[in-house]
Design an enzyme around this catalytic site. Structure first.
Site, short mmCIF file in Angstrom:
data_model
loop_
_atom_site.label_atom_id
_atom_site.label_comp_id
_atom_site.label_asym_id
_atom_site.label_seq_id
_atom_site.Cartn_x
_atom_site.Cartn_y
_atom_site.Cartn_z
N ASP A 173 49.32 26.86 44.38
CA ASP A 173 50.39 27.18 43.45
C ASP A 173 51.24 28.27 44.11
OD1 ASP A 173 51.85 27.43 41.04
OD2 ASP A 173 50.56 29.09 40.41
N ASP A 221 46.44 30.08 39.45
CA ASP A 221 46.08 31.20 38.58
C ASP A 221 46.47 31.00 37.13
OD1 ASP A 221 48.85 31.43 38.81
OD2 ASP A 221 48.79 33.63 38.65
N ASP A 241 47.52 25.19 35.98
CA ASP A 241 46.75 24.78 37.15
C ASP A 241 45.36 24.25 36.78
OD1 ASP A 241 48.77 25.69 38.99
OD2 ASP A 241 48.07 27.73 38.63
#
Length: 725
Positions: free
Chosen positions: A418, A617, A621
């Site tokens: 990410d 995080d 996700d």
């Protein structure tokens, strides 16, 4: 910018403590449950021994107080009190007949008296475990130890009390041969091995104890009438108001309601600089308040705090089974049954076909087979490596949620990352100011910051913070007005200001084409751009970006050198995503992806035969983290992300992945070494103990030597595992 959603907190109104039932502290939340280090599926509400392997059960979560070392002290007492008796009976057996001080029968009776406390008291826990293994039809190491020592001791007692029952061929040096010293030495050596194991197991929990030690013992609670009292942490409830004085640790997770201070959060983030805290900011339990006094409202207590969750992750990881360990358990089950069969065959083969005294040789060799084949080393081979590795990883900011992740991580060849909060800091930072003709950059920043003092937007906070750091003289803004989503307006020093995006400039009738090329260049680099207009004319622009973490480049370089392909997938716009990707040398970049798109990306790469790790995080996700072969969560992210992943980087530093991968390689290599050593040891030891080589070489293995070899084997496995530290 990506956003991470958090569930609303159930809090009491300011100034009132909501009544709740007592909440336990992190260490006692699940301490009433006991489990087996080797068989985590075994759980019960009281101490005891594992019905599968006989190992002593441990609390699911260690206590904050001194650990219960009852078993260690008990085994230590049994070992040291009976060791002189073991030495005495061994010396008497080896040298008594040579000294000629005692007749043969008297010597046998003295050996019986000396060995009785050793076998029946010091060895009692082993016989209890052996009997349980038979009752539960779970043969294990204690089955072999109890059979071997029990057979040697009972045979010797009968030979001493009723020697007339034995044929004359059993006579040796004026008496029936006895093996009290073998039984005593086996018990003492097994106790020694257990002491070494218990001490090693206590060392593996050092990481948990150090984490538990971070939490304060008490908190200062503010009552509804305004009075204050120091109370135990277990008495804090959600919604309580707490005072945190300078130099004190934050007791639980919550939010600031009054006061300003700087809090040292390095124990979680690794950042050396204290973080400014003001009303509305979140606080994490066990972090250190460095300067001003704060009043906070507790929102997470007991097992719900960040610290408690970290502790539980480490404790759970140390007790999960690696695939290699499950294989070892299956092998050990068949192995014990096979060894008992070999011992019976040894007894019969020697008794029927061996030299005189045939049955004596048969009994000695059968006992030696049972002892040397004890699968202590086999049973310890993988759990010790896992326990040491997870403890070591925790001290380096890497939390393995389960043992399977340790084995899988070394195979990973593709990492999906990410952007926000993973590659970048996850919070905006001022990048630069661009001035239009007639203005300076400092003036643009000063005016923009003066206007933004009334805004709570994160971008505004970054601008104001930078202006103050540069010691620019900020003025009060009059007539402040926030235009939702597009910017802010107001007056500073008698001049009308507007700060925002193109839509706000159009609404205000300001032509910003003179700044168009600079704005596009900054956007191409991933920055958010805000135009500043003064009295209806363009004055300049301010650029704010989410800076790349200082550790990211080094982490990505290390991962690439290890042969890992890096892919970025982010919910940010494609322009920003591509800009960050170019800056970091990431070739494959996916922007504007939704949670389902990240999940689909993981599945596609897995179909291509890739072993995929996903690092993120946020809540968005979580699906991809759960689907990946190894999910890696940032410790600075959301609880959902951490619960969905198999690995958490406490500091949110991607370099932790490289560290964890190196540890994965070392741990699996260590487990293989332990398993190979244990299996080779038994493969070589059993034939010698059974007397297979006796006709050709005359080799026989005393039960005492077999017991010593068994203990040394276990000690070697433990020592090899501790090398991971």
């Amino acid at each position: 910018m990506e956003t991470h959603l958090h569930a609303p907190h159930d809090a009491a109104p300011p100034g009132f403590a909501r009544p709740h039932p007592p909440r336990s502290d992190p260490a006692t939340a699940v301490s009433g449950i006991y489990t087996c280090p080797m068989h985590p599926e075994i759980r019960q509400d009281h101490p005891g021994n594992c019905p599968i392997c006989g190992m002593t059960l441990e609390p699911l979560l260690p206590a904050t107080a001194e650990e219960d070392d009852t078993e260690l002290r008990d085994f230590s007492r049994r070992f040291w009190l009976t060791l002189p008796l073991t030495v005495a009976v061994t010396a008497l057996a080896m040298f008594g007949h040579q000294a000629g001080l005692l007749d043969a029968r008297t010597q046998s009776w003295i050996e019986l008296i000396l060995s009785l406390p050793v076998v029946l008291w010091a060895g009692l826990p082993f016989f209890v475990r052996g009997i349980r293994s038979v009752r539960t039809r779970r043969p294990n190491m204690w089955t072999l130890i109890s059979l071997g020592t029990g057979a040697a001791f009972v045979y010797s007692v009968v030979a001493t009390v009723a020697p007339q029952l034995f044929p004359a061929s059993f006579l040796s040096m004026g008496r029936i041969g006895v093996y009290f010293e073998a039984a005593a030495v086996i018990i003492s050596l097994t106790l020694l091995g257990q002491l070494l194991e218990l001490k090693a197991r206590s060392r593996t929990s050092a990481a948990i104890k150090s984490l538990l030690g971070l939490a304060p013992r008490t908190a200062r609670r503010i009552a509804p009438d305004g009075s204050e009292q120091d109370v135990e942490l277990a008495q804090i409830h959600v919604g309580d108001l707490l005072r945190v004085r300078p130099g004190e640790k934050v007791p639980v997770d919550g939010v600031v309601t009054d006061g300003n201070s700087a809090v040292d959060e390095s124990m979680l983030t690794g950042e050396p600089m204290p973080v400014a805290k003001r009303p509305g900011d979140a606080l994490i339990g066990a972090t250190l308040n460095t300067s001003g006094a704060l009043v906070m409202r507790s929102e997470k207590v007991g097992a719900q705090t960040v610290l408690a969750q970290i502790v539980q992750m480490v404790a759970a990881a140390q007790r999960t089974k690696a695939p290699m360990q499950r294989m070892a358990d299956v092998v050990a089950g068949y192995f014990v049954s096979g060894v008992v069969a070999i011992a019976i065959l040894t007894l019969l083969a020697w008794g029927l076909f061996g030299p005189e005294p045939r049955w004596v040789f048969g009994l000695i060799n059968a006992v030696a087979v049972l002892i040397i084949a004890c699968p202590c080393a086999l049973g310890l081979a993988t759990p010790m490596s896992i326990m040491v590795a997870t403890g070591k990883a925790a001290t380096r900011g890497v939390l393995f949620h389960d043992a399977a992740a340790i084995e899988h991580l070394r195979k990973v060849d593709t990492l999906i990352v990410d952007k926000t909060g993973t590659l970048t800091e996850g919070r905006p930072a001022f990048e630069r100011a661009v001035a239009a003709p007639g203005f300076t950059e400092d003036e643009v920043l000063r005016l923009g910051a003066s206007l933004d003092q009334g805004s709570e937007h994160p971008l505004a906070d970054a601008i104001v913070r930078t202006a103050r750091e540069r010691r620019l003289a900020l003025e009060k803004a009059d007539g402040f007005e926030s235009a939702s989503g597009i910017g802010v307006r107001g007056s500073v020093g008698g001049r009308r200001l507007a700060l925002g995006n193109t839509a706000l400039m159009t609404e205000c009738g300001v032509d910003v084409r003179v700044l168009g090329s600079q704005a596009e260049a900054l956007r191409a680099e991933g920055a958010s751009v805000m135009y500043l207009a003064v009295d209806g004319a363009p004055a300049g622009l301010l650029a704010v970006s989410d800076p790349v973490k200082s550790s990211t480049r080094e982490a990505l370089d290390t991962l690439r050198k290890a042969g890992i392909r890096v892919v970025m997938a982010t919910g940010d716009g494609s322009t920003t995503a591509q800009a960050v990707g170019r800056r970091l040398g990431i070739d494959e970049v996916h922007g504007e992806v939704k949670p389902a798109d990240k999940l689909a990306l993981v599945e596609r790469l897995q179909r291509e035969g890739r072993i995929v790790a996903m690092a993120g995080d946020g809540i968005n996700d979580a699906p991809a983290l759960a689907k990946a072969d190894v999910g890696v969560a940032m410790g600075t992210g959301t609880d959902v992300a951490m619960n969905s992943a198999q690995l958490t980087l406490v500091k949110g530093d991607l370099r932790g992945i490289a560290t964890a991968r190196q540890l994965s390689v070392a741990t699996v290599r260590n487990m293989k070494q332990n398993l190979l050593f244990a299996l080779l040891y038994n493969a070589l030891g059993i034939p010698i103990a059974a007397g297979v080589f006796y006709p050709a070489t005359g080799w026989l293995l005393s039960p005492m030597i077999a017991a010593l070899a068994m203990s040394l084997s276990s000690a070697s496995v433990i020592g090899n595992a501790l090398r991971l530290r």
